[in-house]
Every structure is written in C-alpha cells, then in structure tokens.
Scaffold this motif. Structure first.
Motif, mmCIF file in Angstrom:
data_model
loop_
_atom_site.group_PDB
_atom_site.id
_atom_site.type_symbol
_atom_site.label_atom_id
_atom_site.label_comp_id
_atom_site.label_asym_id
_atom_site.label_seq_id
_atom_site.Cartn_x
_atom_site.Cartn_y
_atom_site.Cartn_z
ATOM 1 N N MET A 192 8.053 38.108 43.554
ATOM 2 C CA MET A 192 9.171 38.741 42.840
ATOM 3 C C MET A 192 9.201 39.950 42.288
ATOM 4 S SD MET A 192 10.012 35.441 39.988
ATOM 5 C CE MET A 192 10.235 33.695 40.718
ATOM 6 N N MET A 193 10.321 40.663 42.423
ATOM 7 C CA MET A 193 10.593 41.998 41.759
ATOM 8 C C MET A 193 11.772 41.988 40.919
ATOM 9 S SD MET A 193 10.421 45.766 43.657
ATOM 10 C CE MET A 193 8.564 45.865 43.635
ATOM 11 N N VAL A 194 11.639 42.616 39.754
ATOM 12 C CA VAL A 194 12.806 42.704 38.849
ATOM 13 C C VAL A 194 12.872 44.107 38.396
ATOM 14 C CG1 VAL A 194 13.371 41.898 36.610
ATOM 15 C CG2 VAL A 194 12.355 40.070 38.094
ATOM 16 N N PHE A 195 14.215 44.501 38.208
ATOM 17 C CA PHE A 195 14.670 45.661 37.777
ATOM 18 C C PHE A 195 15.751 45.568 36.806
ATOM 19 C CE2 PHE A 195 13.436 46.439 42.607
ATOM 20 C CZ PHE A 195 12.530 47.639 41.962
ATOM 21 N N THR A 196 15.385 45.949 35.396
ATOM 22 C CA THR A 196 16.304 45.790 34.549
ATOM 23 C C THR A 196 16.534 46.853 33.413
ATOM 24 O OG1 THR A 196 16.760 44.228 32.610
ATOM 25 C CG2 THR A 196 14.575 44.957 32.938
ATOM 26 N N GLY A 197 17.606 47.034 32.793
ATOM 27 C CA GLY A 197 17.879 48.195 31.921
ATOM 28 C C GLY A 197 17.227 47.911 30.482
ATOM 29 N N GLY A 198 16.429 48.960 30.085
ATOM 30 C CA GLY A 198 15.680 48.690 28.685
ATOM 31 C C GLY A 198 16.790 48.678 27.583
ATOM 32 N N ASP A 199 18.065 49.132 27.701
ATOM 33 C CA ASP A 199 18.929 48.943 26.961
ATOM 34 C C ASP A 199 20.025 48.242 26.981
ATOM 35 O OD1 ASP A 199 17.454 50.796 25.320
ATOM 36 O OD2 ASP A 199 19.066 52.315 25.112
ATOM 37 N N ASP A 200 19.804 47.050 27.763
ATOM 38 C CA ASP A 200 20.838 46.181 28.486
ATOM 39 C C ASP A 200 20.909 45.161 27.511
ATOM 40 O OD1 ASP A 200 22.349 44.386 29.567
ATOM 41 O OD2 ASP A 200 21.347 44.257 31.559
ATOM 42 N N PRO A 201 21.879 44.873 26.550
ATOM 43 C CA PRO A 201 21.969 43.883 25.654
ATOM 44 C C PRO A 201 22.174 42.501 26.298
ATOM 45 C CG PRO A 201 24.000 45.062 25.839
ATOM 46 C CD PRO A 201 23.105 45.746 26.434
ATOM 47 N N MET A 202 22.780 42.453 27.471
ATOM 48 C CA MET A 202 22.813 41.341 28.348
ATOM 49 C C MET A 202 21.375 40.635 28.748
ATOM 50 S SD MET A 202 26.324 42.361 30.145
ATOM 51 C CE MET A 202 26.557 40.570 30.661
ATOM 52 N N VAL A 203 20.573 41.397 29.014
ATOM 53 C CA VAL A 203 19.096 41.014 29.271
ATOM 54 C C VAL A 203 18.433 41.726 28.159
ATOM 55 C CG1 VAL A 203 17.403 40.934 31.179
ATOM 56 C CG2 VAL A 203 19.814 41.074 31.802
ATOM 57 N N VAL A 230 18.715 52.640 29.814
ATOM 58 C CA VAL A 230 19.736 52.081 31.046
ATOM 59 C C VAL A 230 20.294 50.790 30.591
ATOM 60 C CG1 VAL A 230 19.619 51.489 33.453
ATOM 61 C CG2 VAL A 230 18.266 53.386 32.768
ATOM 62 N N LEU A 231 21.714 50.758 30.993
ATOM 63 C CA LEU A 231 22.452 49.635 30.542
ATOM 64 C C LEU A 231 22.580 48.688 31.765
ATOM 65 C CD1 LEU A 231 25.045 51.186 28.655
ATOM 66 C CD2 LEU A 231 23.036 50.196 27.638
ATOM 67 N N HIS A 232 23.597 47.751 31.528
ATOM 68 C CA HIS A 232 23.689 46.873 32.607
ATOM 69 C C HIS A 232 24.445 47.136 33.848
ATOM 70 C CE1 HIS A 232 23.852 42.470 33.830
ATOM 71 N NE2 HIS A 232 25.028 42.389 33.902
ATOM 72 N N SER A 233 24.361 46.558 34.888
ATOM 73 C CA SER A 233 25.100 47.153 36.183
ATOM 74 C C SER A 233 24.636 48.363 36.649
ATOM 75 C CB SER A 233 26.506 46.932 35.963
ATOM 76 O OG SER A 233 26.984 45.779 35.772
ATOM 77 N N PHE A 234 23.409 48.925 36.387
ATOM 78 C CA PHE A 234 23.078 50.300 36.667
ATOM 79 C C PHE A 234 22.843 50.588 38.071
ATOM 80 C CE2 PHE A 234 19.065 48.150 36.166
ATOM 81 C CZ PHE A 234 18.524 48.232 37.362
ATOM 82 N N THR A 235 23.101 49.723 39.023
ATOM 83 C CA THR A 235 23.277 50.007 40.587
ATOM 84 C C THR A 235 24.306 50.329 40.874
ATOM 85 O OG1 THR A 235 23.323 47.705 41.222
ATOM 86 C CG2 THR A 235 20.965 48.949 40.916
ATOM 87 N N VAL A 236 25.576 49.902 40.329
ATOM 88 C CA VAL A 236 26.976 49.850 40.683
ATOM 89 C C VAL A 236 27.620 51.213 40.372
ATOM 90 C CG1 VAL A 236 29.105 48.588 40.495
ATOM 91 C CG2 VAL A 236 27.296 47.352 40.289
ATOM 92 N N PRO A 237 28.052 52.025 41.237
ATOM 93 C CA PRO A 237 28.471 53.360 41.174
ATOM 94 C C PRO A 237 29.941 53.241 40.169
ATOM 95 C CG PRO A 237 28.155 53.279 43.108
ATOM 96 C CD PRO A 237 27.733 51.726 42.649
ATOM 97 N N GLU A 238 30.687 52.307 40.277
ATOM 98 C CA GLU A 238 32.038 52.032 39.574
ATOM 99 C C GLU A 238 31.622 51.536 38.077
ATOM 100 O OE1 GLU A 238 31.442 50.545 42.410
ATOM 101 O OE2 GLU A 238 32.418 51.924 43.722
ATOM 102 N N ALA A 239 30.395 51.366 37.594
ATOM 103 C CA ALA A 239 30.164 50.548 36.257
ATOM 104 C C ALA A 239 30.694 51.472 35.093
ATOM 105 C CB ALA A 239 28.831 50.120 36.303
ATOM 106 N N THR A 240 30.275 52.629 35.182
ATOM 107 C CA THR A 240 30.611 53.427 34.004
ATOM 108 C C THR A 240 31.926 53.143 33.760
ATOM 109 O OG1 THR A 240 28.784 54.955 34.446
ATOM 110 C CG2 THR A 240 30.298 55.634 32.939
ATOM 111 N N GLU A 241 32.891 53.467 34.599
ATOM 112 C CA GLU A 241 34.289 53.316 34.278
ATOM 113 C C GLU A 241 34.663 51.988 33.956
ATOM 114 O OE1 GLU A 241 38.597 54.210 37.070
ATOM 115 O OE2 GLU A 241 36.705 54.647 37.988
#
Length: 276
Positions: A192-203, A230-241
């Motif tokens: 397993m490999m896991v990538f998560t955001g350190g400031d993601d309140p959802m995880v 880093v927050l949630h959905s950090f791999t998705v270019p449209e996430a910020t908007e």
C-alpha cells in the motif's frame, strides 16, 4: 525574383505541415474505449486506456473515482497510466450516468454504495476481471489506485487480500480498511501507498495514525506520505475553484500532485515488475 502572395503562402504552409506531420513517427499510440458492463441489474460504464505501440502483455491498473462519480478526471488518470506503460481501466462504482456536482448528491451516492459493502466489492471485482481479460494485460500483475472515495475502496480491497499486487490512495478515507480484521488464509496482501494532506480535515491525523497502526499490526507493507499544509483533493486541478464555490476544504497543490504521481509510478513499476 518570384513572390508568393499571402493566399499562396498559406497553402504552402498547409502542405508543409501536412507533409511533415505525415512523415514524423508517432511516439505513442494511445487507445481508449468506453466499456459498458453490468453487475447484477446495475448498468455500469468504464473506460479502458492503453498504448498500442507496446508489444506484449503489460501490468494492468484500476482507477477508482472520487465521490463525484466516474468522471473525466478518472479517465484522464487512466490515460496517464497508459502513457506510462500500463493498461488502465477507470471503473464505475455508482452506475451509468450517476454523476454529482454538489456534495449532498455525492454524499447520497457514496452512502448508498457503502451501505452495501458486498455489492461494492462485486462491482470492483467485476471491473478487475474486465481489466485482467483485456488482450494487452498480464492478469497476474495488477494494481489499483483511487481518489477520495476511490482511495478508501482500493485500500479496503487491498487489505482483504487477493489478486492485487499494490494499491495507492490519494486523499482517501482511511477508516474502511481498518475494519478488516481477518484475511483469508494464504491470501497475499497488496503493498500500500497512501498520499494525504496534512491539513485535510476530512482525513484527520488521528485517522492516519489509526490506519498506520492497523496496517502494521496486520503485517501490511505500507508507505504513508502526509503533505504539510495541503488540503483535500490536492491532485485535482479544479479543486481550488470548486472548494471556494462550495465552501469545502478542497485545494489543488501542484507540488504534492507532481510528487505523488512521480512516486506512484516508481512504486507501481517496482511492485508489478515492469520497466519505467
């Protein structure tokens, strides 16, 4: 001295572009196909991608979508995997045409799916079989990657033990995999490999810690990367908007996206025994 008028010059350039374009070799032959299939009475629609210029069977990788449903983002990730030398299948966990634009709809779709884990497992396994049966795939070398909801799904399937060699989660929930307390005797657990955001309140960090402890107790080969700030959905270019529009903790992070993808490809090639 012969002068070429503007319309003539335009036709000359068109000819040169066509001639040179036809003469240059194609560096990659990306092929894609929409795949309609069913699990029980549920119609599903997936997306297969592979490089037709590669000879012989290669590893296959499943792509499991976010809680929004099977969308263009999942398909683009499948294409990127194909460009990296894999055959990829972006599967459908919800059903044909079930896409959400609002968190309330996404939550409803997700809860319906996760309310019947055996059915979710059947849908995943059906897609896995389709991938294994593809003419370009070595069915003994497969992995799965997932985003958000998809991350939870692939970690759960990897923890169950089975045909998967490796799984990767991006900004995915980590709680589901910890609910697996027993593995079938003789079953091999996926790395397993896991990538998560350190400031993601959802995880939150507590969930990350509990996941690591549970996987270590089960002797799972696991690697977790938490990106500070880093927050949630950090791999998705449209996430910020989208995050601003919906007042949700979503934000794209180009550095985390690039780093996680680079490390993912190295991990997949290593675990699946393929050449980068």
């Amino acid at each position: 001295m012969t002068r070429i008028s503007s319309p003539q010059r335009y036709r000359v350039w068109l000819f040169l572009i066509f001639f040179l374009g036809a003469s240059l070799p194609i560096s990659a032959a990306l092929k894609t196909k929409v795949v309609d299939y069913k699990v029980g009475e549920t119609a599903l629609q997936g997306y297969m991608a592979w490089d037709d210029s590669i000879e012989g069977p290669r590893p296959g990788v499943l792509v499991v979508h976010e809680w929004w449903g099977h969308n263009d983002y999942a398909r683009k990730r499948a294409e990127k995997l194909a460009e990296a030398g894999f055959t990829a299948f972006a599967l459908d966990m919800y059903g044909t045409g079930k896409l959400a634009d609002h968190p309330e709809d996404a939550q409803a779709f997700m809860m319906e799916l996760m309310g019947d884990i055996p059915e979710a497992q059947r849908r995943f396994e059906a897609a896995h079989s389709l991938l294994q049966d593809h003419a370009t795939v070595d069915g003994d070398r497969t992995a799965a990657i997932g985003y958000c909801l998809g991350g939870a799904v692939v970690l759960y399937m990897g923890r169950l033990g089975g045909d998967l060699d490796a799984v990767i989660s991006y900004h995915g929930s980590l709680g589901l995999a910890t609910q697996v307390t027993e593995t079938e005797e003789g079953a091999e657990l996926a790395s397993m490999m896991v990538f998560t955001g350190g400031d993601d309140p959802m995880v939150p960090g507590e969930q990350v810690g509990a996941f690591v402890s549970a996987m270590m107790a089960a002797n799972v080969n696991v690697n977790v990367t938490s990106y500070p700030g880093v927050l949630h959905s950090f791999t998705v270019p449209e996430a910020t908007e989208k995050g601003k529009k919906l007042d949700m903790p979503f934000a794209y992070d180009a550095a985390a996206d690039a780093d996680s993808w680079r490390r993912s490809l190295a991990f997949l090639h290593a675990e699946l025994g393929s050449t980068p």
